[in-house]
Design a protein around this motif. Structure first.
Motif, PDB file in Angstrom:
ATOM      1  N   ILE A 101      -3.270   7.709  11.708  1.00 37.68           N
ATOM      2  CA  ILE A 101      -4.268   7.668  10.627  1.00 37.68           C
ATOM      3  C   ILE A 101      -5.090   6.388  10.653  1.00 37.68           C
ATOM      4  O   ILE A 101      -6.167   6.339  10.065  1.00 37.68           O
ATOM      5  CB  ILE A 101      -3.646   7.870   9.224  1.00 37.68           C
ATOM      6  CG1 ILE A 101      -2.518   6.886   8.961  1.00 37.68           C
ATOM      7  CG2 ILE A 101      -3.192   9.297   9.040  1.00 37.68           C
ATOM      8  CD1 ILE A 101      -2.053   6.896   7.507  1.00 37.68           C
ATOM      9  N   PRO A 105      -8.935   8.448  10.624  1.00 41.07           N
ATOM     10  CA  PRO A 105      -8.806   8.573   9.165  1.00 41.07           C
ATOM     11  C   PRO A 105      -8.951  10.006   8.649  1.00 41.07           C
ATOM     12  O   PRO A 105      -8.418  10.334   7.584  1.00 41.07           O
ATOM     13  CB  PRO A 105      -9.950   7.690   8.643  1.00 41.07           C
ATOM     14  CG  PRO A 105     -10.220   6.719   9.740  1.00 41.07           C
ATOM     15  CD  PRO A 105      -9.974   7.481  11.005  1.00 41.07           C
ATOM     16  N   TRP A 108      -5.901  11.904   7.467  1.00 39.58           N
ATOM     17  CA  TRP A 108      -5.412  11.703   6.099  1.00 39.58           C
ATOM     18  C   TRP A 108      -5.953  12.804   5.189  1.00 39.58           C
ATOM     19  O   TRP A 108      -5.224  13.358   4.363  1.00 39.58           O
ATOM     20  CB  TRP A 108      -5.834  10.330   5.598  1.00 39.58           C
ATOM     21  CG  TRP A 108      -5.472  10.059   4.176  1.00 39.58           C
ATOM     22  CD1 TRP A 108      -6.296  10.094   3.093  1.00 39.58           C
ATOM     23  CD2 TRP A 108      -4.168   9.733   3.671  1.00 39.58           C
ATOM     24  NE1 TRP A 108      -5.601   9.808   1.948  1.00 39.58           N
ATOM     25  CE2 TRP A 108      -4.300   9.582   2.271  1.00 39.58           C
ATOM     26  CE3 TRP A 108      -2.919   9.546   4.265  1.00 39.58           C
ATOM     27  CZ2 TRP A 108      -3.214   9.256   1.455  1.00 39.58           C
ATOM     28  CZ3 TRP A 108      -1.845   9.224   3.457  1.00 39.58           C
ATOM     29  CH2 TRP A 108      -1.993   9.080   2.069  1.00 39.58           C
ATOM     30  N   ASP A 109      -7.232  13.114   5.344  1.00 44.53           N
ATOM     31  CA  ASP A 109      -7.849  14.162   4.519  1.00 44.53           C
ATOM     32  C   ASP A 109      -7.190  15.510   4.782  1.00 44.53           C
ATOM     33  O   ASP A 109      -7.001  16.315   3.852  1.00 44.53           O
ATOM     34  CB  ASP A 109      -9.352  14.247   4.804  1.00 44.53           C
ATOM     35  CG  ASP A 109     -10.085  12.976   4.415  1.00 44.53           C
ATOM     36  OD1 ASP A 109      -9.653  12.314   3.457  1.00 44.53           O
ATOM     37  OD2 ASP A 109     -11.100  12.646   5.079  1.00 44.53           O
ATOM     38  N   CYS A 112      -3.866  15.463   3.004  1.00 40.23           N
ATOM     39  CA  CYS A 112      -4.103  15.472   1.552  1.00 40.23           C
ATOM     40  C   CYS A 112      -4.444  16.878   1.060  1.00 40.23           C
ATOM     41  O   CYS A 112      -4.116  17.240  -0.080  1.00 40.23           O
ATOM     42  CB  CYS A 112      -5.228  14.504   1.185  1.00 40.23           C
ATOM     43  SG  CYS A 112      -4.700  12.780   1.134  1.00 40.23           S
ATOM     44  N   SER A 139      -5.380   0.614   3.253  1.00 41.69           N
ATOM     45  CA  SER A 139      -6.402   1.658   3.410  1.00 41.69           C
ATOM     46  C   SER A 139      -6.048   2.976   2.732  1.00 41.69           C
ATOM     47  O   SER A 139      -6.946   3.755   2.403  1.00 41.69           O
ATOM     48  CB  SER A 139      -6.628   1.931   4.906  1.00 41.69           C
ATOM     49  OG  SER A 139      -7.042   0.762   5.589  1.00 41.69           O
ATOM     50  N   TYR A 140      -4.748   3.234   2.535  1.00 41.31           N
ATOM     51  CA  TYR A 140      -4.334   4.539   2.031  1.00 41.31           C
ATOM     52  C   TYR A 140      -3.319   4.405   0.897  1.00 41.31           C
ATOM     53  O   TYR A 140      -2.493   3.486   0.895  1.00 41.31           O
ATOM     54  CB  TYR A 140      -3.697   5.368   3.154  1.00 41.31           C
ATOM     55  CG  TYR A 140      -4.613   5.622   4.321  1.00 41.31           C
ATOM     56  CD1 TYR A 140      -5.600   6.611   4.243  1.00 41.31           C
ATOM     57  CD2 TYR A 140      -4.513   4.869   5.485  1.00 41.31           C
ATOM     58  CE1 TYR A 140      -6.450   6.847   5.302  1.00 41.31           C
ATOM     59  CE2 TYR A 140      -5.363   5.100   6.554  1.00 41.31           C
ATOM     60  CZ  TYR A 140      -6.333   6.083   6.454  1.00 41.31           C
ATOM     61  OH  TYR A 140      -7.186   6.309   7.497  1.00 41.31           O
ATOM     62  N   ASP A 141      -3.374   5.338  -0.032  1.00 43.30           N
ATOM     63  CA  ASP A 141      -2.410   5.381  -1.128  1.00 43.30           C
ATOM     64  C   ASP A 141      -1.233   6.271  -0.735  1.00 43.30           C
ATOM     65  O   ASP A 141      -1.093   7.408  -1.212  1.00 43.30           O
ATOM     66  CB  ASP A 141      -3.065   5.911  -2.407  1.00 43.30           C
ATOM     67  CG  ASP A 141      -4.101   4.955  -2.964  1.00 43.30           C
ATOM     68  OD1 ASP A 141      -3.892   3.737  -2.840  1.00 43.30           O
ATOM     69  OD2 ASP A 141      -5.120   5.420  -3.505  1.00 43.30           O
ATOM     70  N   ILE A 142      -0.389   5.757   0.149  1.00 40.43           N
ATOM     71  CA  ILE A 142       0.752   6.547   0.601  1.00 40.43           C
ATOM     72  C   ILE A 142       1.826   6.585  -0.483  1.00 40.43           C
ATOM     73  O   ILE A 142       1.912   5.701  -1.328  1.00 40.43           O
ATOM     74  CB  ILE A 142       1.339   6.007   1.924  1.00 40.43           C
ATOM     75  CG1 ILE A 142       1.900   4.586   1.736  1.00 40.43           C
ATOM     76  CG2 ILE A 142       0.304   6.040   3.029  1.00 40.43           C
ATOM     77  CD1 ILE A 142       2.678   4.067   2.933  1.00 40.43           C
TER      78      ILE A 142
END
Length: 255
Positions: A101, A105, A108-109, A112, A139-142
């Motif tokens: 990711i 990127p 990720w979408d 999600c 960068s990401y809300d994991i």
């Protein structure tokens, strides 16, 4: 209960039903699997998993293929995982490699979208280095970070408070350092002989102290352990509950 069950070789178990039933009775509710583990998802899917939080992982990005082919492979592999696991709502799906990711990127979408459709409850990443994890959480809300942590490898410990502040579940793997802490130190393979001086300083039973380090870390939510039988679970539970002495674990770290 912090313990979680590594199911990478669960197909080798002589009695999977007994293993799962006993794990549930002990309060071990998290099952760690992956599309990359040989037949693990298929074997698990033959049993009732409603009492468990099942976490699987994506396949890794294949740099020999086009971006479109990779996206299709990752998407279709997830649908295959769903089917093998009996179309349960998964507790989580982890990217097998954080670099996937970071480099792409758009992946990720894609994942999600699975969460938006209620196919999975949480999204996370399997990471190898602190630098990799820092870039990801910037960068990401994991929701979940799965990371290596053991007596020798303690370089993630400084990051744990920040992860917890962000509300990220922390799952630790490689608790026994590729099995070193489960072996007789006098019979170590040659490539592990340099660990022997440190092993000599770790009190017995070493497995108890290996489990005690992540157990003591209040930020750690799950400690992934291997077990193929109810007797394996008994052993690890006994070691988990063993009354260890207070020691400075920092003296054993190699990184």
């Amino acid at each position: 209960m912090k313990l979680a069950l590594d199911t990478s070789y669960i197909c080798k178990s002589d009695n999977i039903q007994s293993l799962l039933d006993y794990a549930s009775d002990l309060g071990i509710v998290t099952l760690d699997t992956s599309a990359l583990y040989p037949n693990s998802e298929h074997c698990l899917g033959q049993y009732n998993l409603e009492n468990f939080d099942v976490i699987t992982k994506t396949i890794m990005y294949d740099y020999t293929l086009s971006r479109y082919e990779n996206f299709e492979n990752i998407k279709n592999t997830f649908y295959s995982s769903q089917r093998k696991l009996g179309y349960i709502e998964l507790y989580g799906i982890l990217f097998s490699s954080g670099n996937d990711i970071l480099d792409f990127p758009e992946l990720w979408d894609l994942i999600c979208d699975f969460k938006d459709k209620n196919y999975v409850y949480k999204i996370g990443v399997n990471v190898s280095t602190p630098d990799e994890l820092i870039k990801i959480i910037d960068s990401y809300d994991i929701d979940i970070a799965q990371l290596p942590l053991n007596i020798f490898d303690q370089d993630f410990i400084g990051l744990l408070p920040e992860l917890k502040q962000k509300g990220i579940e922390i799952h630790t793997r490689n608790t026994f350092k590729e099995g070193i802490l489960l072996k007789n130190m006098w019979n170590l393979p040659e490539k592990y002989k340099f660990f022997k001086p440190i092993l000599e300083q770790i009190p017995e039973p070493k497995v108890a102290y290996a489990l005690n380090l992540p157990k003591l870390l209040k930020e750690v939510d799950k400690i992934i352990i291997p077990a193929l039988s109810t007797s394996d679970l008994d052993y690890f539970i006994n070691m988990y509950n063993f009354d260890t002495c207070n020691i400075d674990y920092a003296q054993f770290r190699t990184k």
